[in-house]
Design a protein around this motif. Structure first.
Motif, PDB file in Angstrom:
ATOM      1  N   ILE A 177      43.825  46.382  48.150  1.00 42.65           N
ATOM      2  CA  ILE A 177      44.710  46.525  46.906  1.00 42.65           C
ATOM      3  C   ILE A 177      46.037  46.806  47.042  1.00 42.65           C
ATOM      4  O   ILE A 177      46.930  46.355  46.434  1.00 42.65           O
ATOM      5  CB  ILE A 177      43.920  47.389  45.959  1.00 42.65           C
TER       6      ILE A 177
ATOM      7  N   PRO B 183      34.805  48.606  43.575  1.00 39.80           N
ATOM      8  CA  PRO B 183      35.666  47.955  44.820  1.00 39.80           C
ATOM      9  C   PRO B 183      35.096  47.317  45.934  1.00 39.80           C
ATOM     10  O   PRO B 183      35.520  46.441  46.549  1.00 39.80           O
ATOM     11  CB  PRO B 183      36.387  49.282  45.064  1.00 39.80           C
TER      12      PRO B 183
ATOM     13  N   GLN C  77      35.577  41.704  43.720  1.00 33.96           N
ATOM     14  CA  GLN C  77      36.644  42.497  44.266  1.00 33.96           C
ATOM     15  C   GLN C  77      37.516  41.721  45.337  1.00 33.96           C
ATOM     16  O   GLN C  77      38.771  41.631  45.643  1.00 33.96           O
ATOM     17  CB  GLN C  77      36.636  43.813  44.633  1.00 33.96           C
TER      18      GLN C  77
ATOM     19  N   GLU D 240      40.983  39.972  45.713  1.00 34.47           N
ATOM     20  CA  GLU D 240      42.318  40.251  46.842  1.00 34.47           C
ATOM     21  C   GLU D 240      42.641  39.080  47.433  1.00 34.47           C
ATOM     22  O   GLU D 240      43.780  38.898  47.816  1.00 34.47           O
ATOM     23  CB  GLU D 240      41.514  41.414  47.888  1.00 34.47           C
TER      24      GLU D 240
ATOM     25  N   ILE E 283      45.238  44.523  40.788  1.00 32.11           N
ATOM     26  CA  ILE E 283      43.723  44.426  40.519  1.00 32.11           C
ATOM     27  C   ILE E 283      43.374  45.892  39.962  1.00 32.11           C
ATOM     28  O   ILE E 283      43.573  46.716  40.456  1.00 32.11           O
ATOM     29  CB  ILE E 283      43.011  44.037  41.662  1.00 32.11           C
TER      30      ILE E 283
ATOM     31  N   PRO F   3      39.872  47.250  39.369  1.00 26.19           N
ATOM     32  CA  PRO F   3      38.287  46.999  39.252  1.00 26.19           C
ATOM     33  C   PRO F   3      37.642  48.178  38.546  1.00 26.19           C
ATOM     34  O   PRO F   3      38.142  48.801  37.712  1.00 26.19           O
ATOM     35  CB  PRO F   3      38.113  47.103  40.865  1.00 26.19           C
TER      36      PRO F   3
END
Length: 340
Positions: free
Chosen positions: A10, A43, A48, A52, A70, A72
């Motif tokens: 992230i 995550p 997730q 990404e 992002i 999450p």
């Protein structure tokens, strides 16, 4: 193409400095415009991971004009609220089960009819090439959001606090459902009492005895650790439940044609990544949950199929010809991609 996805973080995706409030300009973007992506997966989950990949591809294909940040684990909103925020322009992207969008397009409830498809290949064909479903997705921009691609979650199964070997075991048990009529009808047809609640409340609600279980794909069960509080996993695979990736229509209308193409390309590639990741991870995820103490069973499906027949009749009463259209598409797909 995606063998190095674990290296994507992230922090990598969101390292860009926000210049002021970074507003979208008509047809163009500032050097580092931030787009917000909300989802409810943890995550370490597949959503997730795919987010990404999507974020990295958006940055690459827009040559850094757009950066996806992002959020999450429901940090910004649960699934229904995230979709509302799409409509308002409060978030730019979200990804959720198709049935979550049915609040705004009721016919999408029909994608959650029980035992509609039997394999990933059949499900992918339905979402990529069903004429009926394409037509329904084409109506979504007028609701405030549009589908970019479809990510994978898999087939829904049960996690419960006591064994669930047949519909008889559902009697007197409370099952969490999300706000979707088809899922609720299916659970009630099997024999459960239903309780509607956000997915972010489910773990604690099972732990406290508010509900006796929940139903979700294996990937979600593993990611959100539901097997810890409801250790009986029953692999009914009763509903195919993929995840349309959606963009706010307000955001879409402010993009240049070039950037629209770039974001759609990123969405397609992240879909390919998501589908492969989820399909290829199911067996190992089941083994990991078994090693952690979960009891996993594959029950005789016949009694469950028999129990939910009333759902189709109820759907026809409400949705009329749309039921025949999606069933026809599903039948053609099952013929084209037969299961062994």
């Amino acid at each position: 193409m995606f063998k190095d996805w674990k290296k994507i973080t992230i922090g990598t995706v969101t390292a860009a400095t926000i210049l002021g409030s970074a507003l979208l300009m008509s047809g163009t973007a500032s050097a580092e415009t931030i787009l917000r992506f909300s989802h409810t997966d943890n995550p370490g989950g597949s959503r997730q991971a795919a987010a990404e990949v999507f974020a990295a591809k958006v940055s690459e294909y827009t040559e850094g004009r757009y950066k996806v940040r992002i959020y999450p684990a429901g940090q910004l909103a649960n699934d229904p609220k995230a979709i509302e925020q799409l409509q308002l322009g409060g978030v730019d992207f979200t990804v959720s089960a198709t049935g979550s969008y049915a609040t705004h397009m009721p016919t999408l409830n029909l994608t959650a009819m029980p035992f509609l498809v039997d394999s990933y290949e059949q499900g992918w064909e339905l979402y990529d090439n069903s004429a009926w479903l394409k037509g329904e997705f084409d109506k979504l921009p007028e609701k405030g959001f549009r589908v970019l691609s479809t990510w994978e979650a898999g087939f829904r199964s049960f996690t419960t606090t006591s064994p669930l070997n047949s519909p008889k075991d559902a009697e007197g048990q409370k099952m969490r459902v999300y706000p979707n009529d088809m899922i609720r009808w299916t659970m009630e047809a099997i024999g459960f009492q239903t309780v509607v609640m956000p997915i972010t409340d489910v773990y604690l609600s099972i732990q406290q005895g508010v509900v006796n279980g929940q139903e979700n794909p294996v990937d979600t069960i593993k990611s959100l650790r539901f097997y810890e509080v409801a250790p009986y996993i029953t692999l009914t695979r009763h509903v195919y439940s993929p995840l349309p990736l959606t963009i706010s229509e307000q955001t879409w209308q402010k993009l240049s044609e070039e950037d629209r193409k770039a974001i759609k390309k990123a969405a397609k590639e992240s879909s390919e990544f998501s589908r492969k990741l989820v399909r290829d991870s199911v067996d190992s995820q089941i083994e990991e949950m078994k090693a952690a103490g979960a009891t996993v069973v594959a029950p005789e499906i016949g009694p469950f199929r028999e129990a939910v027949k009333s759902v189709y009749a109820k759907a026809k009463d409400i949705y009329g010809d749309d039921v025949a259209k999606i069933l026809a598409d599903a039948e053609a797909i099952r013929t084209k991609f037969p299961t062994q």
